[in-house]
Every structure is written in structure tokens, then in C-alpha cells.
Design a protein around this motif. Structure first.
Motif, short mmCIF file in Angstrom:
data_model
loop_
_atom_site.label_atom_id
_atom_site.label_comp_id
_atom_site.label_asym_id
_atom_site.label_seq_id
_atom_site.Cartn_x
_atom_site.Cartn_y
_atom_site.Cartn_z
N MET A 142 1.02 -1.18 0.45
CA MET A 142 -0.34 0.05 -0.01
C MET A 142 0.89 1.11 0.25
SD MET A 142 -3.29 0.63 0.16
CE MET A 142 -2.87 1.97 -1.02
N ASN A 143 2.02 1.22 1.20
CA ASN A 143 3.36 2.44 0.49
C ASN A 143 3.22 2.57 -0.42
OD1 ASN A 143 2.33 2.93 3.56
ND2 ASN A 143 4.65 1.41 4.11
N PHE A 144 4.35 1.28 -0.82
CA PHE A 144 4.68 1.90 -3.15
C PHE A 144 4.00 2.12 -3.92
CE2 PHE A 144 6.16 -0.30 -5.85
CZ PHE A 144 7.20 0.41 -6.86
N LEU A 145 1.88 1.45 -3.60
CA LEU A 145 1.03 2.29 -4.81
C LEU A 145 0.90 3.42 -4.64
CD1 LEU A 145 -1.28 -0.90 -4.58
CD2 LEU A 145 0.87 -0.29 -6.08
N GLU A 146 0.88 4.56 -3.07
CA GLU A 146 1.11 5.09 -2.77
C GLU A 146 1.53 5.97 -3.17
OE1 GLU A 146 -0.31 8.31 0.94
OE2 GLU A 146 0.61 6.52 1.46
N LEU A 147 2.70 6.14 -3.63
CA LEU A 147 3.48 6.23 -3.68
C LEU A 147 4.06 6.65 -5.88
CD1 LEU A 147 6.13 8.99 -3.52
CD2 LEU A 147 7.41 6.43 -2.78
N ASP A 148 3.63 5.09 -5.99
CA ASP A 148 4.03 5.31 -7.35
C ASP A 148 2.18 6.24 -8.44
OD1 ASP A 148 5.18 3.83 -9.40
OD2 ASP A 148 3.76 2.20 -9.42
N PHE A 149 1.29 5.96 -6.73
CA PHE A 149 -0.03 6.33 -7.78
C PHE A 149 0.24 7.68 -7.94
CE2 PHE A 149 -4.41 8.48 -7.90
CZ PHE A 149 -4.20 8.03 -8.79
N LEU A 150 1.31 8.70 -6.77
CA LEU A 150 1.62 9.86 -6.87
C LEU A 150 2.25 10.62 -8.26
CD1 LEU A 150 1.79 10.95 -2.80
CD2 LEU A 150 -0.44 11.84 -4.41
N PHE A 151 3.07 9.11 -7.69
CA PHE A 151 4.15 9.83 -10.00
C PHE A 151 3.70 9.51 -10.26
CE2 PHE A 151 7.57 9.29 -6.39
CZ PHE A 151 8.69 10.77 -6.37
N GLY A 152 2.84 8.81 -10.59
CA GLY A 152 1.88 8.65 -11.75
C GLY A 152 0.92 9.74 -12.31
N VAL A 153 0.21 10.31 -11.12
CA VAL A 153 -0.46 11.80 -11.49
C VAL A 153 0.59 13.14 -11.07
CG1 VAL A 153 -2.37 10.12 -10.56
CG2 VAL A 153 -0.91 12.42 -9.47
N GLY A 154 1.61 12.91 -11.19
CA GLY A 154 2.50 14.37 -11.53
C GLY A 154 2.03 15.20 -10.14
N PHE A 155 1.93 14.66 -9.03
CA PHE A 155 1.30 15.23 -7.57
C PHE A 155 0.36 16.31 -7.89
CE2 PHE A 155 5.84 12.32 -6.50
CZ PHE A 155 5.27 12.98 -5.40
N GLN A 156 -0.30 15.89 -8.72
CA GLN A 156 -1.43 17.29 -9.26
C GLN A 156 -2.57 17.00 -8.77
OE1 GLN A 156 -2.03 16.96 -13.45
NE2 GLN A 156 0.48 18.70 -13.82
N LEU A 157 -3.33 17.25 -7.38
CA LEU A 157 -3.79 16.32 -6.44
C LEU A 157 -4.95 17.86 -6.32
CD1 LEU A 157 -1.91 15.17 -3.82
CD2 LEU A 157 -2.59 14.25 -6.02
N ASN A 158 -4.92 19.08 -6.60
CA ASN A 158 -5.49 20.26 -6.38
C ASN A 158 -6.41 19.84 -7.36
OD1 ASN A 158 -4.95 21.58 -4.82
ND2 ASN A 158 -4.12 23.01 -5.48
N VAL A 159 -8.26 19.99 -7.22
CA VAL A 159 -9.00 20.07 -8.08
C VAL A 159 -9.67 21.09 -8.48
CG1 VAL A 159 -11.50 18.82 -8.82
CG2 VAL A 159 -9.83 17.51 -7.94
N THR A 160 -10.02 21.99 -9.24
CA THR A 160 -11.02 23.23 -9.55
C THR A 160 -12.67 22.44 -9.37
OG1 THR A 160 -11.04 22.75 -11.82
CG2 THR A 160 -9.24 24.67 -10.67
#
Length: 219
Positions: A142-160
Motif C-alpha cells: 500500500m505504501n509503495f502503490l500510494e507513492l507510485d500513484f502520486l508520481f503517476g499523476v505528477g503530484f497534481q492533486l488540486n481539483v478546481t
């Protein structure tokens, strides 16, 4: 690596019927169709070969709907988290076009996107070890998947707000179409969803939805 998710769902007791919000039911329906479509597209080329951190060795025996029911029952995150998780999945496949959502990776992508969304959106959120138990994987994975997912979305978490509204409308249309049309017509909806997944709906000039904001879904 052993496929923990498959063993867990073979051993678990059946869950009582859960009434899920429309937004989650619509999301499960869309992801089910897309994963099946991508399975069919890859079938002429032989066995599944797109291995990644999110790929299971075999198809998990639990359906996407049942998996999301389990997350909804135990994660206790807000309905808005699921809309934002849906947006994150869209961003992920836009940035990772060679890793389409299919039956082998959809479960791990779902649990990763919901975890990241809950941490970003909600005041209170369970830790990774708890989400790992919900998802049927190890804490380390789970730790690894979270990090991989964050890199996968380019750390773009804000949503308008405009993006959030657009995706709510998409999920609402899915709910309406599920009500109005029989399964005979469902293949015609694939083109609409495929286009939806690739739409760039980011409007950075609009007010963003940030952590701790009170958001209600339109579904």
C-alpha cells in the motif's frame, strides 16, 4: 510476489448488502466497462503483459462493485472523495497512456486513488495499514502503490470547482443512463466514457477544491 488480494477475498465472509451512494455505483459501473473493454482489446495479442506495480498476477475474484462496496463500508470517507478519486484516475491514465485500466490493475488503482483522495480531502483519514487491510494487500505494498500513484499523476492533486462539477455531471449521466437503458445499449456508452477519460478539464483560474473544504456531490 504473492497475490494477497486474491487470497483475502477467497477467505472472507460474504458482506451484507450495502446501499451505496449513486456516485460510487456509477464509478464502479464505468470502471467495470472500461476494464472489460481493455481486456478485450489486449486479448488478440495474447495473455496480459502490461505488468506494473498495480498489476495482479491473476484477475482478483471480487468484482469492482463489491470491492468499492467494501471500501465504502470500512473507509468512512466522504462521497466527494470518490469523485476526486475518479478525477485522479483520469489524470493517471492521461499521464500513463501505456498502462490502461484493465481487470488486472483496476482494484489496486481504485484503492490507491481513494487513499490519496481521502488524505487530501478529509479532515480525518485512516492510515495506510488500515487501507491495506481494506484492499487485501500488505502495508508495504500500500505504501509503495500510494507513492507510485502520486508520481503517476505528477503530484497534481488540486481539483478546481469547475472540474469537480464536470466529473459529477459525468457520473450523474452514467446513473441516468443505467436507469433508462438496458444492457443491450451499454456498448454504445463506451465511446462516451473513453472520450470523457481523456478530456482535459483543468481550469486553474477557477477556485480550487482544497483539503478540509466542504463539498457535496451533484449525484
Amino acid at each position: 510476489m504473492a497475490d494477497q488480494i486474491q487470497k483475502m477475498y477467497h477467505d472472507q465472509e460474504p458482506m451484507a448488502e450495502i446501499i451505496m451512494p449513486n456516485v460510487i455505483t456509477a464509478m464502479a459501473s464505468l470502471l467495470q466497462r472500461v476494464s472489460e473493454m481493455n481486456d478485450d482489446l489486449s486479448r488478440p495479442f495474447g495473455e496480459h503483459q502490461r505488468f506494473s506495480a498495480f498489476s495482479a498476477l491473476t484477475k482478483p475474484p471480487i468484482s469492482i462493485r463489491s470491492y468499492m462496496e467494501r471500501i465504502f463500508k470500512y473507509a468512512n470517507c466522504s462521497d466527494s472523495c470518490y469523485v476526486v478519486a475518479y478525477i485522479y484516475l483520469d489524470r493517471f491514465i492521461q499521464k500513463q497512456p501505456f498502462l490502461p485500466i484493465d481487470s488486472y490493475n483496476v482494484h489496486r488503482l481504485i484503492i490507491s486513488s481513494v487513499l490519496v483522495s481521502a488524505k487530501f480531502m478529509d479532515d480525518l483519514c485512516y492510515n495506510n495499514a488500515y487501507y491495506a487491510k481494506i484492499g487485501g494487500i500488505t502495508t508495504e505494498e500500500m505504501n509503495f502503490l500510494e507513492l507510485d500513484f502520486l508520481f503517476g499523476v505528477g503530484f497534481q492533486l488540486n481539483v478546481t470547482c469547475s472540474t469537480y462539477t464536470d466529473y459529477c455531471s459525468s457520473l450523474q449521466r452514467e446513473t441516468v443512463m443505467r436507469t433508462m437503458y438496458s444492457p443491450v445499449f451499454e456498448p454504445f456508452l463506451l465511446t462516451s466514457f473513453d472520450k470523457n477519460l481523456r478530456m482535459h478539464l483543468y481550469d486553474e483560474d477557477s477556485q480550487s477544491i482544497h483539503r478540509n473544504s466542504q463539498v457535496t456531490t451533484a449525484v
